[in-house]
Design a protein around this motif. Structure first.
Motif, PDB file in Angstrom:
ATOM      1  N   PHE A  39     -61.461  -6.176 -25.435  1.00  0.00           N
ATOM      2  CA  PHE A  39     -61.309  -5.025 -26.627  1.00  0.00           C
ATOM      3  C   PHE A  39     -61.103  -5.997 -27.699  1.00  0.00           C
ATOM      4  O   PHE A  39     -60.125  -6.806 -27.802  1.00  0.00           O
ATOM      5  CB  PHE A  39     -59.913  -4.414 -26.355  1.00  0.00           C
ATOM      6  CG  PHE A  39     -59.547  -3.576 -27.693  1.00  0.00           C
ATOM      7  CD1 PHE A  39     -59.962  -2.098 -27.456  1.00  0.00           C
ATOM      8  CD2 PHE A  39     -58.846  -3.914 -28.434  1.00  0.00           C
ATOM      9  CE1 PHE A  39     -59.358  -1.350 -28.382  1.00  0.00           C
ATOM     10  CE2 PHE A  39     -58.314  -3.143 -29.293  1.00  0.00           C
ATOM     11  CZ  PHE A  39     -58.584  -1.787 -29.274  1.00  0.00           C
ATOM     12  N   VAL A  40     -62.045  -5.847 -28.774  1.00  0.00           N
ATOM     13  CA  VAL A  40     -62.173  -6.630 -29.882  1.00  0.00           C
ATOM     14  C   VAL A  40     -62.065  -6.038 -31.282  1.00  0.00           C
ATOM     15  O   VAL A  40     -62.571  -4.860 -31.734  1.00  0.00           O
ATOM     16  CB  VAL A  40     -63.436  -7.442 -29.819  1.00  0.00           C
ATOM     17  CG1 VAL A  40     -63.623  -8.499 -30.953  1.00  0.00           C
ATOM     18  CG2 VAL A  40     -63.575  -8.374 -28.512  1.00  0.00           C
ATOM     19  N   GLU A  41     -61.235  -6.618 -32.061  1.00  0.00           N
ATOM     20  CA  GLU A  41     -61.037  -6.163 -33.527  1.00  0.00           C
ATOM     21  C   GLU A  41     -61.681  -7.353 -34.355  1.00  0.00           C
ATOM     22  O   GLU A  41     -61.021  -8.517 -34.285  1.00  0.00           O
ATOM     23  CB  GLU A  41     -59.632  -5.797 -33.898  1.00  0.00           C
ATOM     24  CG  GLU A  41     -59.406  -4.443 -33.378  1.00  0.00           C
ATOM     25  CD  GLU A  41     -57.845  -4.141 -33.731  1.00  0.00           C
ATOM     26  OE1 GLU A  41     -57.728  -2.952 -33.531  1.00  0.00           O
ATOM     27  OE2 GLU A  41     -57.213  -4.774 -34.689  1.00  0.00           O
ATOM     28  N   ASN A  42     -62.653  -7.369 -35.031  1.00  0.00           N
ATOM     29  CA  ASN A  42     -63.405  -8.178 -35.972  1.00  0.00           C
ATOM     30  C   ASN A  42     -63.334  -7.843 -37.395  1.00  0.00           C
ATOM     31  O   ASN A  42     -63.485  -6.595 -37.694  1.00  0.00           O
ATOM     32  CB  ASN A  42     -64.563  -8.422 -35.553  1.00  0.00           C
ATOM     33  CG  ASN A  42     -64.749  -9.415 -34.088  1.00  0.00           C
ATOM     34  OD1 ASN A  42     -65.316  -8.984 -33.367  1.00  0.00           O
ATOM     35  ND2 ASN A  42     -64.252 -10.477 -34.143  1.00  0.00           N
ATOM     36  N   GLN A  43     -62.950  -8.721 -38.159  1.00  0.00           N
ATOM     37  CA  GLN A  43     -63.178  -8.558 -39.759  1.00  0.00           C
ATOM     38  C   GLN A  43     -64.494  -8.715 -40.180  1.00  0.00           C
ATOM     39  O   GLN A  43     -65.620  -9.229 -39.299  1.00  0.00           O
ATOM     40  CB  GLN A  43     -62.423  -9.423 -40.374  1.00  0.00           C
ATOM     41  CG  GLN A  43     -60.944  -9.525 -40.244  1.00  0.00           C
ATOM     42  CD  GLN A  43     -60.296  -8.056 -40.544  1.00  0.00           C
ATOM     43  OE1 GLN A  43     -60.640  -7.418 -41.554  1.00  0.00           O
ATOM     44  NE2 GLN A  43     -59.756  -7.485 -39.726  1.00  0.00           N
ATOM     45  N   PRO A  44     -65.107  -8.116 -41.329  1.00  0.00           N
ATOM     46  CA  PRO A  44     -66.530  -8.243 -41.780  1.00  0.00           C
ATOM     47  C   PRO A  44     -67.009  -9.785 -41.461  1.00  0.00           C
ATOM     48  O   PRO A  44     -66.122 -10.689 -41.955  1.00  0.00           O
ATOM     49  CB  PRO A  44     -66.387  -7.974 -42.912  1.00  0.00           C
ATOM     50  CG  PRO A  44     -65.427  -6.978 -43.221  1.00  0.00           C
ATOM     51  CD  PRO A  44     -64.303  -7.566 -42.478  1.00  0.00           C
ATOM     52  N   GLY A  45     -68.245  -9.869 -40.852  1.00  0.00           N
ATOM     53  CA  GLY A  45     -68.744 -10.820 -40.704  1.00  0.00           C
ATOM     54  C   GLY A  45     -68.481 -11.763 -39.432  1.00  0.00           C
ATOM     55  O   GLY A  45     -69.026 -12.770 -38.965  1.00  0.00           O
ATOM     56  N   GLU A  46     -67.219 -11.317 -38.564  1.00  0.00           N
ATOM     57  CA  GLU A  46     -66.936 -11.958 -37.489  1.00  0.00           C
ATOM     58  C   GLU A  46     -67.739 -11.368 -36.289  1.00  0.00           C
ATOM     59  O   GLU A  46     -68.137 -10.364 -36.276  1.00  0.00           O
ATOM     60  CB  GLU A  46     -65.483 -11.771 -37.302  1.00  0.00           C
ATOM     61  CG  GLU A  46     -64.508 -12.675 -38.307  1.00  0.00           C
ATOM     62  CD  GLU A  46     -62.975 -12.184 -37.943  1.00  0.00           C
ATOM     63  OE1 GLU A  46     -62.333 -13.025 -38.569  1.00  0.00           O
ATOM     64  OE2 GLU A  46     -62.781 -11.457 -37.242  1.00  0.00           O
ATOM     65  N   GLY A  47     -67.692 -12.320 -34.895  1.00  0.00           N
ATOM     66  CA  GLY A  47     -68.383 -11.818 -33.926  1.00  0.00           C
ATOM     67  C   GLY A  47     -68.399 -13.044 -33.047  1.00  0.00           C
ATOM     68  O   GLY A  47     -68.736 -14.240 -33.650  1.00  0.00           O
ATOM     69  N   PRO A  48     -68.841 -12.892 -31.752  1.00  0.00           N
ATOM     70  CA  PRO A  48     -69.169 -14.143 -30.963  1.00  0.00           C
ATOM     71  C   PRO A  48     -70.400 -14.826 -31.188  1.00  0.00           C
ATOM     72  O   PRO A  48     -71.368 -13.932 -31.561  1.00  0.00           O
ATOM     73  CB  PRO A  48     -68.766 -13.497 -29.637  1.00  0.00           C
ATOM     74  CG  PRO A  48     -69.097 -12.228 -29.531  1.00  0.00           C
ATOM     75  CD  PRO A  48     -68.817 -11.671 -31.094  1.00  0.00           C
ATOM     76  N   GLY A  49     -70.391 -15.999 -30.729  1.00  0.00           N
ATOM     77  CA  GLY A  49     -71.716 -16.689 -30.675  1.00  0.00           C
ATOM     78  C   GLY A  49     -72.629 -16.028 -29.838  1.00  0.00           C
ATOM     79  O   GLY A  49     -72.213 -15.414 -28.874  1.00  0.00           O
ATOM     80  N   LEU A  50     -74.010 -16.562 -29.817  1.00  0.00           N
ATOM     81  CA  LEU A  50     -75.081 -16.472 -29.024  1.00  0.00           C
ATOM     82  C   LEU A  50     -74.561 -16.752 -27.358  1.00  0.00           C
ATOM     83  O   LEU A  50     -74.155 -17.728 -27.407  1.00  0.00           O
ATOM     84  CB  LEU A  50     -76.139 -16.692 -29.250  1.00  0.00           C
ATOM     85  CG  LEU A  50     -77.590 -16.304 -28.886  1.00  0.00           C
ATOM     86  CD1 LEU A  50     -77.864 -14.859 -28.699  1.00  0.00           C
ATOM     87  CD2 LEU A  50     -78.814 -17.163 -29.170  1.00  0.00           C
ATOM     88  N   HIS A  51     -74.546 -15.709 -26.415  1.00  0.00           N
ATOM     89  CA  HIS A  51     -74.272 -16.008 -25.271  1.00  0.00           C
ATOM     90  C   HIS A  51     -74.912 -15.031 -24.197  1.00  0.00           C
ATOM     91  O   HIS A  51     -75.428 -14.236 -24.598  1.00  0.00           O
ATOM     92  CB  HIS A  51     -72.657 -15.967 -24.884  1.00  0.00           C
ATOM     93  CG  HIS A  51     -72.278 -14.617 -25.119  1.00  0.00           C
ATOM     94  ND1 HIS A  51     -71.940 -14.231 -26.524  1.00  0.00           N
ATOM     95  CD2 HIS A  51     -71.648 -13.877 -24.341  1.00  0.00           C
ATOM     96  CE1 HIS A  51     -71.367 -12.908 -26.197  1.00  0.00           C
ATOM     97  NE2 HIS A  51     -71.312 -12.646 -25.015  1.00  0.00           N
ATOM     98  N   TRP A  52     -74.772 -15.549 -22.861  1.00  0.00           N
ATOM     99  CA  TRP A  52     -75.339 -14.523 -21.835  1.00  0.00           C
ATOM    100  C   TRP A  52     -74.348 -14.473 -20.591  1.00  0.00           C
ATOM    101  O   TRP A  52     -73.564 -15.423 -20.464  1.00  0.00           O
ATOM    102  CB  TRP A  52     -76.792 -15.097 -21.312  1.00  0.00           C
ATOM    103  CG  TRP A  52     -76.777 -16.396 -20.992  1.00  0.00           C
ATOM    104  CD1 TRP A  52     -77.077 -17.537 -21.506  1.00  0.00           C
ATOM    105  CD2 TRP A  52     -76.602 -16.822 -19.480  1.00  0.00           C
ATOM    106  NE1 TRP A  52     -77.200 -18.683 -20.763  1.00  0.00           N
ATOM    107  CE2 TRP A  52     -76.822 -18.208 -19.224  1.00  0.00           C
ATOM    108  CE3 TRP A  52     -76.250 -16.132 -18.113  1.00  0.00           C
ATOM    109  CZ2 TRP A  52     -76.669 -18.840 -18.181  1.00  0.00           C
ATOM    110  CZ3 TRP A  52     -76.260 -16.812 -17.273  1.00  0.00           C
ATOM    111  CH2 TRP A  52     -76.543 -18.379 -17.029  1.00  0.00           C
TER     112      TRP A  52
END
Length: 120
Positions: A39-52
């Motif tokens: 359950f994630v709350e991100n500010q503008p421009g935020e997010g996890p890096g590329l993954h699988w």
């Protein structure tokens, strides 16, 4: 430390909190469940890096706007939208809105297994 038993049915948000924010990491195996989630709350421009992951992941946007990249495809999802990425396909999401992005990433696994491709 968890204040609930593995099968009590309730897991307090404070028991699975990530850092000092509202984001949470639920590992199903620790609670008698066959799925896990972030359950994630991100500010503008935020997010996890590329993954699988070796299993599918499904995202449910609760609030805000997310750009979700799955393989070569990029989708824009808003509140109420759901998207799924297949196993072994690299993916990421980023908050592309002006406010907070609240998103749930459901992992089709009792444990969370992820391999990041663009670690700093």
């Amino acid at each position: 430390m968890n204040s609930t038993s593995p099968h009590s049915g309730i897991v307090a948000g404070s028991d699975i909190r990530i850092g000092s924010g509202r984001s949470r990491r639920f590992v199903g195996a620790e609670h008698g469940a066959e799925v896990s989630y972030f359950f994630v709350e991100n500010q503008p421009g935020e997010g996890p890096g590329l993954h699988w992951h070796p299993y599918p992941e499904t995202w449910v946007v609760i609030e805000g706007v997310a750009s979700i990249t799955v393989g070569e495809e990029t989708l824009v999802a808003g509140a109420g939208d759901t998207a799924t990425g297949p196993a072994f396909i690299p993916h990421r999401f980023t908050n592309v809105g002006d406010g907070v992005l609240t998103i749930i990433g459901v992992h089709a696994s009792a444990t969370i297994i992820q391999t990041f491709l663009d670690e700093d």
